[in-house]
Design a protein around this motif. Structure first.
Motif, PDB file in Angstrom:
ATOM      1  N   ALA A  27       0.985  -1.383   0.118  1.00 42.51           N
ATOM      2  CA  ALA A  27       0.120  -0.338   0.231  1.00 42.51           C
ATOM      3  C   ALA A  27       0.840   1.517  -0.076  1.00 42.51           C
ATOM      4  CB  ALA A  27      -1.009   0.073   1.313  1.00 42.51           C
ATOM      5  N   ALA A  28       2.153   0.671   0.617  1.00 42.40           N
ATOM      6  CA  ALA A  28       3.094   2.472   0.724  1.00 42.40           C
ATOM      7  C   ALA A  28       3.589   2.497  -0.548  1.00 42.40           C
ATOM      8  CB  ALA A  28       3.955   2.347   1.994  1.00 42.40           C
ATOM      9  N   GLU A  29       3.682   1.456  -1.930  1.00 45.77           N
ATOM     10  CA  GLU A  29       4.144   1.714  -2.660  1.00 45.77           C
ATOM     11  C   GLU A  29       3.876   2.293  -3.451  1.00 45.77           C
ATOM     12  OE1 GLU A  29       7.423   0.446  -3.590  1.00 45.77           O
ATOM     13  OE2 GLU A  29       8.287   0.538  -2.460  1.00 45.77           O
ATOM     14  N   LEU A  30       2.197   1.458  -3.416  1.00 43.41           N
ATOM     15  CA  LEU A  30       1.402   2.499  -4.375  1.00 43.41           C
ATOM     16  C   LEU A  30       0.895   3.899  -4.096  1.00 43.41           C
ATOM     17  CD1 LEU A  30      -0.677   2.259  -6.531  1.00 43.41           C
ATOM     18  CD2 LEU A  30      -2.758   2.011  -4.465  1.00 43.41           C
ATOM     19  N   LEU A  31       0.609   4.640  -3.240  1.00 39.85           N
ATOM     20  CA  LEU A  31       0.697   5.778  -2.556  1.00 39.85           C
ATOM     21  C   LEU A  31       2.324   6.505  -2.826  1.00 39.85           C
ATOM     22  CD1 LEU A  31      -0.773   7.919  -1.341  1.00 39.85           C
ATOM     23  CD2 LEU A  31       0.173   7.277   0.850  1.00 39.85           C
ATOM     24  N   SER A  32       3.175   6.198  -2.703  1.00 43.40           N
ATOM     25  CA  SER A  32       4.491   6.539  -3.095  1.00 43.40           C
ATOM     26  C   SER A  32       4.173   6.871  -4.989  1.00 43.40           C
ATOM     27  CB  SER A  32       5.753   5.523  -2.614  1.00 43.40           C
ATOM     28  OG  SER A  32       7.021   6.024  -3.482  1.00 43.40           O
ATOM     29  N   SER A  33       3.720   6.259  -5.090  1.00 42.47           N
ATOM     30  CA  SER A  33       3.847   5.670  -6.814  1.00 42.47           C
ATOM     31  C   SER A  33       2.646   7.204  -7.795  1.00 42.47           C
ATOM     32  CB  SER A  33       3.416   4.925  -7.377  1.00 42.47           C
ATOM     33  OG  SER A  33       2.417   4.145  -7.297  1.00 42.47           O
ATOM     34  N   MET A  34       2.494   7.271  -6.280  1.00 44.60           N
ATOM     35  CA  MET A  34       0.413   8.634  -6.945  1.00 44.60           C
ATOM     36  C   MET A  34       0.670  10.000  -6.730  1.00 44.60           C
ATOM     37  SD  MET A  34      -2.403   5.779  -5.702  1.00 44.60           S
ATOM     38  CE  MET A  34      -3.444   6.832  -6.317  1.00 44.60           C
ATOM     39  N   VAL A 128      -6.641   0.141   0.175  1.00 44.67           N
ATOM     40  CA  VAL A 128      -5.646   0.321  -1.071  1.00 44.67           C
ATOM     41  C   VAL A 128      -6.876   0.830  -1.686  1.00 44.67           C
ATOM     42  CG1 VAL A 128      -5.132  -0.822  -2.680  1.00 44.67           C
ATOM     43  CG2 VAL A 128      -4.282  -1.284  -0.422  1.00 44.67           C
ATOM     44  N   GLU A 129      -7.942   0.537  -2.030  1.00 43.76           N
ATOM     45  CA  GLU A 129      -9.301   1.459  -3.012  1.00 43.76           C
ATOM     46  C   GLU A 129      -9.322   2.765  -2.345  1.00 43.76           C
ATOM     47  OE1 GLU A 129      -9.601  -0.285  -5.604  1.00 43.76           O
ATOM     48  OE2 GLU A 129      -8.313  -2.048  -4.900  1.00 43.76           O
ATOM     49  N   ALA A 130      -9.952   3.081  -1.066  1.00 43.96           N
ATOM     50  CA  ALA A 130      -9.339   4.900  -0.840  1.00 43.96           C
ATOM     51  C   ALA A 130      -8.631   4.988  -1.476  1.00 43.96           C
ATOM     52  CB  ALA A 130     -10.290   4.558   0.930  1.00 43.96           C
ATOM     53  N   VAL A 131      -6.814   4.827  -0.752  1.00 44.05           N
ATOM     54  CA  VAL A 131      -6.032   5.454  -1.726  1.00 44.05           C
ATOM     55  C   VAL A 131      -6.030   5.495  -3.335  1.00 44.05           C
ATOM     56  CG1 VAL A 131      -3.740   5.656  -1.998  1.00 44.05           C
ATOM     57  CG2 VAL A 131      -4.566   4.423   0.020  1.00 44.05           C
ATOM     58  N   LYS A 132      -6.484   4.915  -4.126  1.00 41.39           N
ATOM     59  CA  LYS A 132      -6.944   4.543  -5.855  1.00 41.39           C
ATOM     60  C   LYS A 132      -7.267   5.206  -5.861  1.00 41.39           C
ATOM     61  CE  LYS A 132      -5.031  -0.149  -6.679  1.00 41.39           C
ATOM     62  NZ  LYS A 132      -5.949  -1.717  -7.270  1.00 41.39           N
ATOM     63  N   SER A 133      -8.350   5.260  -5.493  1.00 41.38           N
ATOM     64  CA  SER A 133      -9.879   6.422  -5.062  1.00 41.38           C
ATOM     65  C   SER A 133     -10.064   8.078  -5.115  1.00 41.38           C
ATOM     66  CB  SER A 133     -11.506   6.200  -5.365  1.00 41.38           C
ATOM     67  OG  SER A 133     -11.329   5.937  -3.952  1.00 41.38           O
ATOM     68  N   LEU A 134      -9.416   8.203  -3.973  1.00 38.14           N
ATOM     69  CA  LEU A 134      -9.309   9.733  -3.103  1.00 38.14           C
ATOM     70  C   LEU A 134      -8.305  10.596  -3.233  1.00 38.14           C
ATOM     71  CD1 LEU A 134     -11.146  11.724  -1.321  1.00 38.14           C
ATOM     72  CD2 LEU A 134      -9.827  10.600   0.257  1.00 38.14           C
ATOM     73  N   VAL A 135      -6.915  10.092  -3.324  1.00 41.87           N
ATOM     74  CA  VAL A 135      -5.017  10.494  -3.458  1.00 41.87           C
ATOM     75  C   VAL A 135      -5.645  11.804  -4.760  1.00 41.87           C
ATOM     76  CG1 VAL A 135      -3.095  10.205  -3.120  1.00 41.87           C
ATOM     77  CG2 VAL A 135      -4.687   9.293  -1.688  1.00 41.87           C
ATOM     78  N   PRO A 136      -5.792  11.120  -6.082  1.00 40.89           N
ATOM     79  CA  PRO A 136      -5.794  11.833  -7.039  1.00 40.89           C
ATOM     80  C   PRO A 136      -6.720  12.404  -6.784  1.00 40.89           C
ATOM     81  CG  PRO A 136      -6.078   9.435  -7.648  1.00 40.89           C
ATOM     82  CD  PRO A 136      -6.253   9.452  -6.626  1.00 40.89           C
ATOM     83  N   LYS A 137      -7.953  12.877  -6.479  1.00 42.75           N
ATOM     84  CA  LYS A 137      -8.656  14.296  -6.453  1.00 42.75           C
ATOM     85  C   LYS A 137      -7.855  15.125  -5.473  1.00 42.75           C
ATOM     86  CE  LYS A 137     -12.863  11.301  -7.193  1.00 42.75           C
ATOM     87  NZ  LYS A 137     -13.736  10.140  -6.496  1.00 42.75           N
ATOM     88  N   LEU A 138      -7.512  14.695  -4.215  1.00 43.00           N
ATOM     89  CA  LEU A 138      -6.532  15.731  -2.789  1.00 43.00           C
ATOM     90  C   LEU A 138      -5.091  16.726  -4.131  1.00 43.00           C
ATOM     91  CD1 LEU A 138      -6.374  12.886  -0.361  1.00 43.00           C
ATOM     92  CD2 LEU A 138      -8.020  14.877  -1.094  1.00 43.00           C
ATOM     93  N   ARG A 139      -5.747  17.931  -3.008  1.00 39.91           N
ATOM     94  CA  ARG A 139      -4.350  19.016  -4.082  1.00 39.91           C
ATOM     95  C   ARG A 139      -3.557  18.802  -3.255  1.00 39.91           C
ATOM     96  NH1 ARG A 139      -7.684  24.516  -5.501  1.00 39.91           N
ATOM     97  NH2 ARG A 139      -8.093  24.316  -3.130  1.00 39.91           N
ATOM     98  N   HIS A 140      -3.626  18.526  -1.169  1.00 43.73           N
ATOM     99  CA  HIS A 140      -2.363  19.179  -0.710  1.00 43.73           C
ATOM    100  C   HIS A 140      -2.377  17.402   0.529  1.00 43.73           C
ATOM    101  CE1 HIS A 140      -5.121  22.685  -1.035  1.00 43.73           C
ATOM    102  NE2 HIS A 140      -4.081  23.370  -1.672  1.00 43.73           N
ATOM    103  N   VAL A 141      -2.252  16.500   0.161  1.00 50.21           N
ATOM    104  CA  VAL A 141      -1.450  15.431   0.697  1.00 50.21           C
ATOM    105  C   VAL A 141       0.281  15.420   0.702  1.00 50.21           C
ATOM    106  CG1 VAL A 141      -1.955  13.070   0.025  1.00 50.21           C
ATOM    107  CG2 VAL A 141      -2.695  14.462  -1.647  1.00 50.21           C
ATOM    108  N   VAL A 142       0.043  14.764   2.189  1.00 48.07           N
ATOM    109  CA  VAL A 142       1.193  14.692   2.369  1.00 48.07           C
ATOM    110  C   VAL A 142       0.950  12.677   3.458  1.00 48.07           C
ATOM    111  CG1 VAL A 142       2.914  14.278   5.039  1.00 48.07           C
ATOM    112  CG2 VAL A 142       2.405  16.313   3.627  1.00 48.07           C
ATOM    113  N   GLY A 143       2.119  11.572   1.613  1.00 47.01           N
ATOM    114  CA  GLY A 143       1.880  10.279   1.950  1.00 47.01           C
ATOM    115  C   GLY A 143       2.231   9.463   3.796  1.00 47.01           C
TER     116      GLY A 143
END
Ligand SMILES: Nc1ncnc2c1ncn2[C@@H]1O[C@H](COP(=O)(O)OP(=O)(O)OP(=O)(O)O)[C@@H](O)[C@H]1O
Ligand SMILES: Nc1nc2c(c(=O)[nH]1)N=C(CO)CN2
Ligand SMILES: [Mg+2]
Length: 211
Positions: A27-34, A128-143
């Motif tokens: 999950a961390a690798e996925l978030l990192s790639s986004m 993981v599904e929430a990361v996939k769907s929500l992270v691309p829509k956020l403008r201000h993110v720290v993972g």
């Protein structure tokens, strides 16, 4: 907290819940790639916390009542633990930072993001599904991750959203930390949640915060 210091807690949590690190690491690798390679919002998070009076808002049923007792919100950097963002927005408070594993109401996380809150988005094996769907829509993110950190996915220590808020504030040098909306003896929660609250008590206790 350095990862080496956090790791024994993490191993004990994995064992207690019957989880393995592998799912969290993926999950961390996925978030990192986004996310971008550097983290532009991290400097802002640090600026909001270092040397500042911080108020951490958990999502216990007492939150609204506790909020009414806060005299002057503007003296604080406000950190919301996940679902607490909804109560804060309802009361007209836009948190500076929201610490979330993205199982709060997505509309409210997106609204806070659009109003300038920084979302400290946590990836773990079960979101993981929430990361996939929500992270691309956020403008201000720290993972963040609870496993070994990556270049752009951090581990400030802590497990559930509420205690991770406190670890973040400690790690980044808050002058003081006021905690509201925490009821770690809440009996109206599921057994799994109660187990998480027990961990929160233990982790916060080891930071010298006894609630
Ligand atoms: N009585 C309580 N009920 C729920 N949350 C509480 C309570 N007391 C403190 N908290 C803190 O508030 C945080 C945010 O609550 P919320 O209900 O949004 O959690 P959550 O997102 O379901 O929890 P998690 O994802 O951490 O399992 C929790 O992570 C917890 O640390
Ligand atoms: N694998 C896994 N990790 C977690 C979970 C969870 O449900 N599963 N819940 C958390 C609370 O924020 C934090 N970390
Ligand atoms: Mg959550």
């Amino acid at each position: 907290m350095r990862y080496e210091q956090w790791e024994p807690y993490y191993r004990a949590i994995l064992q207690d819940f019957g989880w393995t690190a592998e799912g969290d690491e993926k999950a961390a690798e996925l978030l990192s790639s986004m996310l971008p390679e550097d983290t532009p919002c991290l400097a802002r998070v640090e600026e909001l916390i270092r040397g500042k009076e911080v108020i951490v808002c958990g999502k216990a049923p007492t939150l609204q009542k506790d909020m009414a007792k806060v005299d002057w919100w503007y003296k604080y950097t406000v950190i919301a633990a996940d679902g607490a963002v909804s109560t804060l927005l309802d009361q007209g408070i836009v948190p500076d930072i929201v610490v979330s594993d993205l199982d709060g109401r997505h509309e409210d996380l997106l609204e806070a993001d659009s109003l300038g809150s920084i979302i400290v988005a946590h990836a773990h094996a079960d979101n993981v599904e929430a990361v996939k769907s929500l992270v691309p829509k956020l403008r201000h993110v720290v993972g963040t991750t609870q496993a070994r950190p990556l270049r752009n996915v951090y581990n400030f220590g802590g497990f559930s959203d509420g205690d991770r808020c406190v670890f973040l504030a400690k790690e980044l040098g808050a002058k003081s930390i006021k905690i509201i909306g925490f009821d770690l003896d809440d009996t109206k929660v599921t057994p799994k949640k109660l187990k998480k609250l027990k961990w929160a008590r233990r982790l916060l206790g080891d930071l010298g915060i006894n609630i």
